[in-house]
Design a protein around this motif. Structure first.
Motif, PDB file in Angstrom:
ATOM      1  N   ASN A 206      -6.866 -11.714   8.841  1.00  0.00           N
ATOM      2  CA  ASN A 206      -5.447 -11.854   9.210  1.00  0.00           C
ATOM      3  C   ASN A 206      -4.618 -10.672   8.722  1.00  0.00           C
ATOM      4  O   ASN A 206      -3.489 -10.841   8.244  1.00  0.00           O
ATOM      5  CB  ASN A 206      -4.871 -13.161   8.662  1.00  0.00           C
ATOM      6  N   THR A 207      -5.191  -9.476   8.833  1.00  0.00           N
ATOM      7  CA  THR A 207      -4.560  -8.287   8.276  1.00  0.00           C
ATOM      8  C   THR A 207      -4.660  -7.122   9.260  1.00  0.00           C
ATOM      9  O   THR A 207      -5.682  -6.972   9.946  1.00  0.00           O
ATOM     10  CB  THR A 207      -5.231  -7.892   6.953  1.00  0.00           C
ATOM     11  N   ALA A 208      -3.587  -6.326   9.306  1.00  0.00           N
ATOM     12  CA  ALA A 208      -3.597  -5.072  10.062  1.00  0.00           C
ATOM     13  C   ALA A 208      -3.434  -3.928   9.073  1.00  0.00           C
ATOM     14  O   ALA A 208      -2.909  -4.118   7.967  1.00  0.00           O
ATOM     15  CB  ALA A 208      -2.476  -5.064  11.090  1.00  0.00           C
ATOM     16  N   TYR A 209      -3.875  -2.751   9.483  1.00  0.00           N
ATOM     17  CA  TYR A 209      -3.868  -1.602   8.590  1.00  0.00           C
ATOM     18  C   TYR A 209      -3.304  -0.370   9.297  1.00  0.00           C
ATOM     19  O   TYR A 209      -3.352  -0.264  10.525  1.00  0.00           O
ATOM     20  CB  TYR A 209      -5.286  -1.275   8.124  1.00  0.00           C
ATOM     21  N   LEU A 210      -2.805   0.549   8.470  1.00  0.00           N
ATOM     22  CA  LEU A 210      -2.419   1.860   8.980  1.00  0.00           C
ATOM     23  C   LEU A 210      -2.924   2.891   7.989  1.00  0.00           C
ATOM     24  O   LEU A 210      -2.429   2.971   6.858  1.00  0.00           O
ATOM     25  CB  LEU A 210      -0.905   1.979   9.139  1.00  0.00           C
ATOM     26  N   GLN A 211      -3.931   3.633   8.398  1.00  0.00           N
ATOM     27  CA  GLN A 211      -4.462   4.728   7.583  1.00  0.00           C
ATOM     28  C   GLN A 211      -3.683   5.978   7.924  1.00  0.00           C
ATOM     29  O   GLN A 211      -3.603   6.369   9.100  1.00  0.00           O
ATOM     30  CB  GLN A 211      -5.954   4.932   7.877  1.00  0.00           C
ATOM     31  N   MET A 212      -3.117   6.600   6.911  1.00  0.00           N
ATOM     32  CA  MET A 212      -2.286   7.785   7.115  1.00  0.00           C
ATOM     33  C   MET A 212      -2.895   8.951   6.351  1.00  0.00           C
ATOM     34  O   MET A 212      -3.020   8.877   5.117  1.00  0.00           O
ATOM     35  CB  MET A 212      -0.862   7.518   6.639  1.00  0.00           C
ATOM     36  N   ASN A 213      -3.280   9.974   7.049  1.00  0.00           N
ATOM     37  CA  ASN A 213      -3.889  11.155   6.446  1.00  0.00           C
ATOM     38  C   ASN A 213      -3.010  12.378   6.648  1.00  0.00           C
ATOM     39  O   ASN A 213      -2.151  12.406   7.532  1.00  0.00           O
ATOM     40  CB  ASN A 213      -5.269  11.406   7.074  1.00  0.00           C
ATOM     41  N   ASN A 214      -3.259  13.395   5.826  1.00  0.00           N
ATOM     42  CA  ASN A 214      -2.509  14.645   5.927  1.00  0.00           C
ATOM     43  C   ASN A 214      -1.005  14.370   6.011  1.00  0.00           C
ATOM     44  O   ASN A 214      -0.304  14.882   6.897  1.00  0.00           O
ATOM     45  CB  ASN A 214      -2.970  15.442   7.152  1.00  0.00           C
TER      46      ASN A 214
ATOM     47  N   GLY B 244       0.790  -1.231   0.000  1.00  0.00           N
ATOM     48  CA  GLY B 244       0.000   0.000   0.000  1.00  0.00           C
ATOM     49  C   GLY B 244       0.816   1.271   0.000  1.00  0.00           C
ATOM     50  O   GLY B 244       0.258   2.369   0.001  1.00  0.00           O
ATOM     51  N   GLY B 245       2.133   1.132   0.007  1.00  0.00           N
ATOM     52  CA  GLY B 245       2.963   2.322  -0.024  1.00  0.00           C
ATOM     53  C   GLY B 245       2.942   2.981  -1.388  1.00  0.00           C
ATOM     54  O   GLY B 245       2.332   2.468  -2.337  1.00  0.00           O
TER      55      GLY B 245
ATOM     56  N   ILE C  56      -4.540   3.133  13.308  1.00  0.00           N
ATOM     57  CA  ILE C  56      -4.227   1.714  13.186  1.00  0.00           C
ATOM     58  C   ILE C  56      -5.501   0.907  13.401  1.00  0.00           C
ATOM     59  O   ILE C  56      -6.348   1.267  14.231  1.00  0.00           O
ATOM     60  CB  ILE C  56      -3.125   1.298  14.186  1.00  0.00           C
ATOM     61  N   SER C  57      -5.650  -0.166  12.650  1.00  0.00           N
ATOM     62  CA  SER C  57      -6.814  -1.038  12.802  1.00  0.00           C
ATOM     63  C   SER C  57      -6.403  -2.453  12.411  1.00  0.00           C
ATOM     64  O   SER C  57      -5.286  -2.678  11.933  1.00  0.00           O
ATOM     65  CB  SER C  57      -7.984  -0.551  11.947  1.00  0.00           C
ATOM     66  N   ARG C  58      -7.314  -3.372  12.595  1.00  0.00           N
ATOM     67  CA  ARG C  58      -7.020  -4.751  12.220  1.00  0.00           C
ATOM     68  C   ARG C  58      -8.309  -5.479  11.901  1.00  0.00           C
ATOM     69  O   ARG C  58      -9.393  -5.120  12.390  1.00  0.00           O
ATOM     70  CB  ARG C  58      -6.268  -5.468  13.332  1.00  0.00           C
ATOM     71  N   ASP C  59      -8.173  -6.515  11.099  1.00  0.00           N
ATOM     72  CA  ASP C  59      -9.280  -7.409  10.781  1.00  0.00           C
ATOM     73  C   ASP C  59      -8.745  -8.819  11.011  1.00  0.00           C
ATOM     74  O   ASP C  59      -8.069  -9.384  10.138  1.00  0.00           O
ATOM     75  CB  ASP C  59      -9.725  -7.208   9.331  1.00  0.00           C
TER      76      ASP C  59
ATOM     77  N   SER D  46      -1.333  -1.932   4.371  1.00  0.00           N
ATOM     78  CA  SER D  46      -1.852  -3.214   4.826  1.00  0.00           C
ATOM     79  C   SER D  46      -0.698  -4.105   5.265  1.00  0.00           C
ATOM     80  O   SER D  46       0.402  -4.032   4.722  1.00  0.00           O
ATOM     81  CB  SER D  46      -2.630  -3.912   3.712  1.00  0.00           C
ATOM     82  N   CYS D  47      -0.981  -4.947   6.225  1.00  0.00           N
ATOM     83  CA  CYS D  47      -0.007  -5.916   6.721  1.00  0.00           C
ATOM     84  C   CYS D  47      -0.709  -7.269   6.742  1.00  0.00           C
ATOM     85  O   CYS D  47      -1.557  -7.517   7.604  1.00  0.00           O
ATOM     86  CB  CYS D  47       0.439  -5.521   8.120  1.00  0.00           C
ATOM     87  N   ALA D  48      -0.362  -8.103   5.790  1.00  0.00           N
ATOM     88  CA  ALA D  48      -0.975  -9.420   5.684  1.00  0.00           C
ATOM     89  C   ALA D  48      -0.073 -10.448   6.346  1.00  0.00           C
ATOM     90  O   ALA D  48       1.138 -10.475   6.107  1.00  0.00           O
ATOM     91  CB  ALA D  48      -1.201  -9.776   4.226  1.00  0.00           C
ATOM     92  N   ALA D  49      -0.665 -11.296   7.155  1.00  0.00           N
ATOM     93  CA  ALA D  49       0.095 -12.316   7.866  1.00  0.00           C
ATOM     94  C   ALA D  49      -0.254 -13.689   7.336  1.00  0.00           C
ATOM     95  O   ALA D  49      -1.406 -13.969   6.997  1.00  0.00           O
ATOM     96  CB  ALA D  49      -0.196 -12.252   9.362  1.00  0.00           C
ATOM     97  N   SER D  50       0.738 -14.537   7.281  1.00  0.00           N
ATOM     98  CA  SER D  50       0.518 -15.932   6.911  1.00  0.00           C
ATOM     99  C   SER D  50       1.373 -16.803   7.810  1.00  0.00           C
ATOM    100  O   SER D  50       2.366 -16.352   8.371  1.00  0.00           O
ATOM    101  CB  SER D  50       0.872 -16.178   5.442  1.00  0.00           C
TER     102      SER D  50
END
Length: 116
Positions: free
Chosen positions: A77-85, A8-9, A70-73, A21-25
């Motif tokens: 099996n995924t974590a997220y980082l929403q970056m604004n401004n 997502g960068g 920061i959030s996660r689902d 996004s951070c996907a784990a396996s």
């Protein structure tokens, strides 16, 4: 052993937004409190944000609170980082990993470049 993959960068202008996004396996992500970290050129890797295993509690570097979320689902099996401004000083490689003292293998990270 858990394998982490960040995505997502990209290149964005100052004031823009990105969602990492951070996907784990390999293992269930819900076993870990998760964190996001970043490393700017010539600097040490630093903590950005963390989230508890359930997702109920979140923690941020004071300077980033209000812009990053920061959030996660756990079902995905995924974590997220929403970056604004976003600001030019947010330019760095962003990594996810366990928020605890014991880290798993680091992924390759996601490059975020913010132009002024």
């Amino acid at each position: 052993q858990v394998h982490l993959e960040e995505s997502g960068g990209g290149l964005v202008q100052a004031g823009g937004s990105l969602r990492l996004s951070c996907a784990a396996s390999g293992r269930t992500l819900s076993n870990y409190a998760m964190g996001w970290f970043r490393q700017a050129p010539g600097k040490d890797r630093e903590f950005v944000a963390a989230i508890s295993r359930s997702g109920v509690r979140t923690y941020y570097v004071d300077s980033l609170q209000g812009r990053f979320t920061i959030s996660r689902d756990n079902a995905e099996n995924t974590a997220y980082l929403q970056m604004n401004n976003l600001k030019p000083e947010d330019t760095a490689v962003y990594y996810c990993n366990s928020a605890g003292l014991i880290k798993v293998s680091w992924g390759q990270g996601a490059q975020v470049t913010v132009s002024s």
